[in-house]
Design a protein around this motif. Structure first.
Motif, mmCIF file in Angstrom:
data_model
loop_
_atom_site.group_PDB
_atom_site.id
_atom_site.type_symbol
_atom_site.label_atom_id
_atom_site.label_comp_id
_atom_site.label_asym_id
_atom_site.label_seq_id
_atom_site.Cartn_x
_atom_site.Cartn_y
_atom_site.Cartn_z
ATOM 1 N N THR A 85 0.804 -1.226 0.000
ATOM 2 C CA THR A 85 0.000 0.000 0.000
ATOM 3 C C THR A 85 0.838 1.276 0.000
ATOM 4 N N HIS A 86 2.132 1.156 0.226
ATOM 5 C CA HIS A 86 3.027 2.313 0.345
ATOM 6 C C HIS A 86 2.590 3.241 1.471
ATOM 7 N N ASP A 87 1.948 2.672 2.478
ATOM 8 C CA ASP A 87 1.487 3.429 3.646
ATOM 9 C C ASP A 87 2.291 2.966 4.864
ATOM 10 N N PRO A 88 3.142 3.830 5.418
ATOM 11 C CA PRO A 88 3.982 3.409 6.544
ATOM 12 C C PRO A 88 3.194 3.089 7.822
ATOM 13 N N LYS A 89 1.945 3.526 7.898
ATOM 14 C CA LYS A 89 1.140 3.267 9.100
ATOM 15 C C LYS A 89 0.207 2.065 8.942
ATOM 16 N N ALA A 90 0.222 1.415 7.787
ATOM 17 C CA ALA A 90 -0.669 0.283 7.537
ATOM 18 C C ALA A 90 -0.303 -0.893 8.439
ATOM 19 N N SER A 91 -1.301 -1.443 9.107
ATOM 20 C CA SER A 91 -1.078 -2.629 9.949
ATOM 21 C C SER A 91 -2.421 -3.307 10.204
#
Length: 126
Positions: A80-86
């Motif tokens: 997703t290129h989202d550093p906060k994705a979890s």
């Protein structure tokens, strides 16, 4: 686990122990009891109106599940290129306390600068 259901009928085990055992057995995927509960249409109808859990239960969360969740997080962040994705993790009492403190701080801040908007403050949900 060696267990004979007739032990409760024969009064070798206490009934409160049976009910604790049944509640735990219902949560273990792959057991006949869990499968029966998952396939029960009446239970599904009753649960339809309940809110969905946002975090998995702490009961049964193992070190292996934690490591697998970490691996999924890494893949999700790359995809997703989202550093906060979890993915969600179980919350402990400390997590709930921390969220409550953050919510109280947000409410105080809003009340200080814009008292008429306190009721519109978004609530942090665990």
């Amino acid at each position: 686990m060696q267990c004979d259901a007739l032990d409760w009928i024969r009064r070798k085990r206490s009934w409160p122990q049976f009910f604790r055992f049944a509640r735990k057995l219902a949560r273990i995927p792959g057991t006949a009891y869990n499968s029966a509960l998952m396939l029960d249409p009446k239970l599904a109808e009753l649960r339809k109106g309940l809110p969905k859990a946002k975090n998995p239960p702490l009961f049964g969360w193992t070190a292996e599940m934690h490591l697998l969740a970490d691996a999924v997080d890494i893949a999700l962040k790359k995809a997703t290129h989202d550093p906060k994705a979890s993915i969600p993790r179980p919350l402990t009492a400390v997590d709930h306390l921390s969220l409550s403190k953050r919510q109280a701080g947000m409410n105080r801040l809003i009340a200080t600068f814009s008292p008429q908007h306190v009721r519109l403050t978004p609530q942090i949900e665990p």
